[in-house]
Structures are given as C-alpha cells and as structure tokens.
Scaffold this active site. Structure first.
Site, PDB file in Angstrom:
ATOM      1  N   CYS A 134     -30.086   2.855  11.566  1.00 22.97           N
ATOM      2  CA  CYS A 134     -29.183   3.824  12.332  1.00 22.97           C
ATOM      3  C   CYS A 134     -29.720   4.983  11.761  1.00 22.97           C
ATOM      4  O   CYS A 134     -29.167   6.237  12.685  1.00 22.97           O
ATOM      5  CB  CYS A 134     -27.750   3.570  12.240  1.00 22.97           C
ATOM      6  N   HIS A 275     -23.820   9.589  13.941  1.00 23.19           N
ATOM      7  CA  HIS A 275     -24.345   8.347  14.576  1.00 23.19           C
ATOM      8  C   HIS A 275     -22.968   7.553  14.758  1.00 23.19           C
ATOM      9  O   HIS A 275     -22.108   7.526  14.355  1.00 23.19           O
ATOM     10  CB  HIS A 275     -25.079   7.457  13.267  1.00 23.19           C
ATOM     11  N   ASN A 305     -22.975   0.491  19.273  1.00 24.86           N
ATOM     12  CA  ASN A 305     -23.598   0.901  18.303  1.00 24.86           C
ATOM     13  C   ASN A 305     -25.271   0.690  18.817  1.00 24.86           C
ATOM     14  O   ASN A 305     -25.447  -0.512  18.690  1.00 24.86           O
ATOM     15  CB  ASN A 305     -23.427   0.291  17.035  1.00 24.86           C
TER      16      ASN A 305
END
Length: 350
Positions: A134, A275, A305
C-alpha cells in the site's frame, strides 16, 4: 538520500529521509482507471456471512470495482498510463523511466513495467516494478522524482496498479470485504517556473511486521504445491488489529515528521491524502495530527482498498471535485504490508 541509523533496540527498522535534491520536480499530470464491474456489499452478503451495515461501520466501504476474467494489472496500468501521458502533452516516446508500484504483477517475470512499456509503445523507456504494497505509490513517486531531479530523465511515468481480486479469498469475510481493483498514473517531470513542486519525502520499513499482512505462498519460501493450494496460502492473510494499530500510529508519525522538518503545521495543509485502507484508520490518524477533517479526502466508500492505486484515485477525486487546485500544499501518507511507511509533501502543479 541519507540513511538514518535505527534507534537502539530496533535493528529491523530502517529509515530514509532527505529533502528533494537537484533540480525541482513536479507532478505534471494524473490519470486513473477502474474496471466497470462493481462488487457491492449486497453482493458480498450473498457470498459470506456479513452485512452491509457491518462492512460500512467497520471499514467505510460500500462497493469496489473488480476486473473481468482475463484482465491483468498491466491492462489497468496501461489505461491510466496512456491518459496520463496524453494529459501531460507528451507522447510515449518522451518517457524515459517507468516505475510500477504493484503487489499483483501479471507474473513473476517479466516485470509489469516491461509489459506496460510494450503496451504503450514507450520505446525509449526503461523501468521496473516496486513492491511496497500500500506504500508503493509514495515509494515509486519518490524514486521517480529523485531520478528526474538528477537530470537522468526529463519525464518519468509512475503507475500504482493492483488487481487485488486475484489474491483475495472470497470465502474469508475478514479480507474479502476490503479490497478492490484499480490503477492510477502520474507523469513526473522537471519543474518549470510557476509549476508545483515535490518538496520532501520520508519513508521507512519495519520488517518485523511482515507476518501481520502477507500472502504466505507462491515465492521461494513456499513454492506453489498441492499443499499450499489446499491450505489457501495464495491469498492475502491479515492480522487486522495489529495492522490497524500500526497504521494509525505510523500515519501520524510519518506525517508529523515531514511537516515538522519543513516548519509546516497541520493548519497549513490544503489537503491530506492518506492511503485508503479503512475509514477509521484515516479519521483516527488525522484526529491525532490535528488536521481539519474538511482537508481530508476519503473515497474508500466507492473503491475499497486498491492498494497501490488508492492515493492517485483519491487525488483524482480531489481534482474533479475542486478540492485540489494549483498551488495547494498536499501531504500524501501511506502504510502497507512489510510494514512499509511513506509520506510525500508537494505543491500541486495544475
């Protein structure tokens, strides 16, 4: 870049910190792509024991985009890359470097960067994949900026792309509700007078957290076998509470470190782009930082995500909604499997 010594008692933690050296660099363009097919919370209710209310309350996610069979990370990356290059007023031949941040490459080798280079016809570019989960976009953005700052290249293409649906176990309700597929790309160029600039960055890793978020099999430690497949070891495994606590703490720490070094207070930021892993993580970290909630972009509700693609997708939403304008001071922050941690401070250029 200067390597800093780890603090006593933390031999596994390494950090890198530096102001951007050499000539100034800028994000010249931005483009994103998500596949059209949606996987909603209602769909997941029919697949595993969960509910829309539970998912929304715990994560902030309502829906996520999922590729159709046969669509790979390079296909998503190509769509975003072509648009980013066009929006920069360039051609693929102008690109000297391609960095693809991804944890779901098309295959072990060749790299996804090689595949995208061929698909877009960037005949003069070299490149590589960057695996930081990520944090891949912030890492790749920093690496590209440094290469352009040295004068090695005039234009670099940074792509964050992941097909997370390819490594998600849709019988595991703790992970299948979280992830989606998508891609984002930016062109990083030498800044001219009046352009925004990439100001500073901060990155670190803590490898002791690796087991908390990983895909256990498929590499050299546990090659693919009947045993690994039967054990469902080729899917994402996560220790949710450990990841949550680390992400909140490190998002705050990495952001504060960059701001303090540059003499900037949270009130000076125009936009904070974290993020997009979990709405509660973002809100908890920004509350600790003292950032006005109105300056925080959260779009996880529509995308889930998407790993390396979350930050460019959030930036694109901010631009399209008018919340991000030329000259705005922006802080990007990320925490990912590894554990990886990153932040980039910049003045928006368009």
């Amino acid at each position: 870049m200067v390597s800093a010594s780890p603090p006593p008692g933390s031999p596994r933690r390494t950090a890198a910190r530096a102001r951007i050296g050499g000539r100034p660099t800028t994000i010249r363009s931005l483009a994103t792509y998500v596949p059209p097919r949606l996987l909603t919370n209602a769909d997941l209710e029919r697949m595993v024991e969960t509910s829309d209310e539970w998912i929304l309350q715990r994560t902030g996610i309502r829906e996520r985009h999922i590729v159709d069979a046969g669509m790979a990370t390079s296909d998503l990356g190509r769509e975003a890359a072509v648009k980013a290059i066009e929006r920069a007023g360039l051609t693929p031949d102008d690109i000297g470097l391609i960095i693809v941040g991804t944890v779901t490459p098309d295959m072990f080798f060749p790299s996804t960067a090689c595949l995208i280079q061929d698909k877009i016809g960037a005949r003069h570019a070299w490149g590589f994949d960057l695996s930081a989960a990520c944090s891949a976009f912030t890492y790749a953005l920093t690496a590209a900026s440094q290469m352009v700052a040295t004068g090695a290249h005039e234009h670099a293409l940074v792509i964050g792309a992941d097909v997370m649906s390819s490594i998600i176990d849709y019988s595991d309700r703790s992970t299948c509700v979280l992830f989606g597929d998508g891609a984002g790309a930016v062109v990083v160029s030498a800044a001219q007078d009046g352009d925004g600039v990439i100001v500073d960055f901060e990155h670190e890793i803590d490898g002791s957290g690796g087991p908390a978020l990983c895909m256990p099999a498929g590499g050299s430690a546990k090659p693919s076998s009947h045993e690994s497949i039967n054990g469902r070891l080729h899917y994402v495994k996560q220790d949710g509470p450990t990841v949550f606590k680390f992400a909140v703490r490190k998002t705050e720490e990495i952001a504060r470190r960059v701001l303090d070094r540059n003499g900037i207070g949270p009130e000076d930021l125009d936009l904070f782009v974290s993020h997009q892993a979990n709405r509660r993580i973002i809100l908890s970290a920004t509350e600790k930082l003292g950032i006005d909630p109105g300056k925080v972009i959260i779009n996880i509700e529509r995308f889930g995500n998407t790993t390396a693609a979350t930050i460019p997708l959030a930036l694109n939403d901010a631009v399209c909604s008018g919340r991000l304008k030329k000259g705005d001071l922006v802080l990007l922050a990320s925490v990912g499997a590894g554990f990886t941690v990153g932040a980039v401070l910049l003045r928006w250029g368009f």
